[in-house]
Scaffold this active site. Structure first.
Site, PDB file in Angstrom:
ATOM      1  N   GLU A 158      -5.259   1.684   2.423  1.00  0.00           N
ATOM      2  CA  GLU A 158      -5.158   0.517   3.313  1.00  0.00           C
ATOM      3  C   GLU A 158      -5.413   0.906   4.761  1.00  0.00           C
ATOM      4  O   GLU A 158      -6.098   0.211   5.504  1.00  0.00           O
ATOM      5  CB  GLU A 158      -3.766  -0.125   3.174  1.00  0.00           C
ATOM      6  CG  GLU A 158      -3.627  -1.482   3.867  1.00  0.00           C
ATOM      7  CD  GLU A 158      -3.163  -1.428   5.312  1.00  0.00           C
ATOM      8  OE1 GLU A 158      -3.105  -2.491   5.946  1.00  0.00           O
ATOM      9  OE2 GLU A 158      -2.866  -0.344   5.832  1.00  0.00           O
ATOM     10  N   GLU A 159      -4.838   2.046   5.160  1.00  0.00           N
ATOM     11  CA  GLU A 159      -4.883   2.429   6.580  1.00  0.00           C
ATOM     12  C   GLU A 159      -6.286   2.788   7.058  1.00  0.00           C
ATOM     13  O   GLU A 159      -6.522   2.913   8.246  1.00  0.00           O
ATOM     14  CB  GLU A 159      -3.933   3.613   6.838  1.00  0.00           C
ATOM     15  CG  GLU A 159      -2.459   3.313   6.590  1.00  0.00           C
ATOM     16  CD  GLU A 159      -1.841   2.385   7.627  1.00  0.00           C
ATOM     17  OE1 GLU A 159      -2.525   2.016   8.593  1.00  0.00           O
ATOM     18  OE2 GLU A 159      -0.660   2.034   7.452  1.00  0.00           O
ATOM     19  N   HIS A 174       3.598   2.748  13.315  1.00  0.00           N
ATOM     20  CA  HIS A 174       2.688   3.904  13.402  1.00  0.00           C
ATOM     21  C   HIS A 174       3.272   5.054  14.220  1.00  0.00           C
ATOM     22  O   HIS A 174       2.539   5.807  14.867  1.00  0.00           O
ATOM     23  CB  HIS A 174       1.288   3.512  13.900  1.00  0.00           C
ATOM     24  CG  HIS A 174       0.449   2.884  12.815  1.00  0.00           C
ATOM     25  ND1 HIS A 174      -0.924   2.874  12.828  1.00  0.00           N
ATOM     26  CD2 HIS A 174       0.815   2.266  11.669  1.00  0.00           C
ATOM     27  CE1 HIS A 174      -1.361   2.253  11.733  1.00  0.00           C
ATOM     28  NE2 HIS A 174      -0.322   1.879  11.023  1.00  0.00           N
ATOM     29  N   HIS A 220       0.814  -1.221   0.000  1.00  0.00           N
ATOM     30  CA  HIS A 220       0.000   0.000   0.000  1.00  0.00           C
ATOM     31  C   HIS A 220       0.844   1.268   0.000  1.00  0.00           C
ATOM     32  O   HIS A 220       1.898   1.359   0.618  1.00  0.00           O
ATOM     33  CB  HIS A 220      -1.041  -0.009   1.116  1.00  0.00           C
ATOM     34  CG  HIS A 220      -0.559   0.072   2.521  1.00  0.00           C
ATOM     35  ND1 HIS A 220      -0.368   1.269   3.162  1.00  0.00           N
ATOM     36  CD2 HIS A 220      -0.273  -0.885   3.435  1.00  0.00           C
ATOM     37  CE1 HIS A 220       0.011   1.037   4.414  1.00  0.00           C
ATOM     38  NE2 HIS A 220       0.087  -0.256   4.608  1.00  0.00           N
TER      39      HIS A 220
HETATM   40 ZN   LIG Z   1       0.621  -1.128   6.448  1.00  0.00          ZN
END
Ligand SMILES: [Zn+2]
Length: 337
Positions: free
Chosen positions: A194-195, A303, A60
């Site tokens: 994606e996130e 993250h 992604h």
């Molecule tokens: Zn990822």
């Protein structure tokens, strides 16, 4: 490879706003592709080879970020909505970058009080975008990414958005190694959104109808202090996913991946992740089901703006993906009853 990782991780691409990175990747893949296209949601699809098995490889493009949703009156302060899963303990003092390059500073409204130990939600934070006149530089509705320079420490590379630009690097480097030659029909898909819910992968698999899919993404390393019980460690090879909360890898596919790693002497480790999932969770659910595996790049501090990977692991992932796409799993024919 560091220069490529730096270029891609420092690119600006919050979920739904992947256009700058897509243009960069499009130029990069051209010499190695038979066909390059962009679907209706914005996924960049790169085909190599024709005939044989249809294999979809997904990484992604998007990264977590924020979107300004309210301007506090008479101040240069903005409130925001999260784009993806923010970790509140990482936010106070963080810098964010808007599309026009404006830098904002994120702050907690009670940093020496409650905000010192806990921040319950994004409403306890704001972003300073004030200029010398006291005016706001940013409009409501503008997205931003967390900003940090990408740096190297020995074989370790530290940067923002390693999730999942490092997956994009693995896809790109594999494409280069194939040099335009494949016995099967390979679709390298650089996915969007994606996130925020694996949205790009979902439509990519519907459009391509693959026989087999492999996602490339980061996974948490279990070698942080007080980490959960995770067997994955930095520097110990490609992580072959066995299961996460959205995806159980079919055993025959898992064994094909492990056997391939062993046959070619590629260092690997088994990943069982109790939190989080990847594009693979969406890919497997297309049409009447797609056998799907996942190669994960071990990553510390996922993250945050200092996601850390080891180049030896990245190379192991490229080696493994290259071997896998050269000889896709022989799928059992559907039984006739
Ligand atoms: Zn990822």
């Amino acid at each position: 490879m560091f220069d490529l990782i730096k270029q891609l991780t420092e690119a600006w691409a919050p979920s739904g706003y992947e256009h700058h990175l897509r243009a960069t990747l499009r130029e990069m893949v051209k010499p190695y592709a038979d066909e390059v296209s962009v679907d209706g949601l914005g996924n960049l699809i790169v085909r190599v080879g024709k005939g044989g098995k249809k294999v979809l490889i997904a990484a992604h493009m998007d990264e977590i970020g924020v979107m300004a949703n309210y301007a506090e009156p008479k101040t240069g302060y903005l409130r925001f909505a999260p784009i993806g899963g923010l970790l509140y303990t990482t936010l106070h003092g963080s810098r964010v970058m808007f599309e026009d390059g404006t830098i904002g500073v994120m702050a907690n409204q009670d940093p020496w009080g409650k905000g010192r130990t806990a921040a319950s939600d994004t409403d306890t934070f704001y972003i300073d975008t004030e200029d010398e006149t006291g005016a706001q530089r940013v409009r409501v509705g503008s997205p931003a990414v967390f900003w940090r320079e990408t740096q190297q420490r020995g074989s370790r590379v530290i940067g923002k958005a390693m999730d999942d630009r490092i997956g994009c690097v693995v896809a790109l480097e594999t494409l280069k190694r194939l040099a335009g030659k494949a016995d099967h029909e390979l679709y390298f898909v650089f996915t969007v959104q994606e996130e925020v819910g694996l949205r790009g992968a979902r439509v990519a698999a519907q459009g391509i109808k693959p026989d087999l899919a492999i996602a490339l993404d980061v996974t948490a390393a279990g070698d942080e202090i007080k980490a959960e019980r995770l067997a994955v460690r930095l520097g110990e090879g490609a992580a072959i996913k066995v299961m996460d909360i959205g995806h159980v890898v079919p055993p025959d596919l898992l064994h094909w991946m492990i056997d391939t790693a062993e046959k070619h002497g590629i260092p690997y480790q088994s990943e069982v992740l109790a939190r989080g999932t990847t594009d693979a969770a969406a890919l497997q659910l297309a049409h009447s089901g797609v056998p799907t595996g996942c190669i994960s790049i071990p990553t510390r501090f996922v993250h945050t703006t200092s996601e850390t990977v080891d180049l030896a692991d990245v190379n192991a992932c490229i080696d493994l993906l290259t071997q896998l796409v050269r000889s896709p799993l022989k799928l059992k024919k559907k039984a006739k009853i």
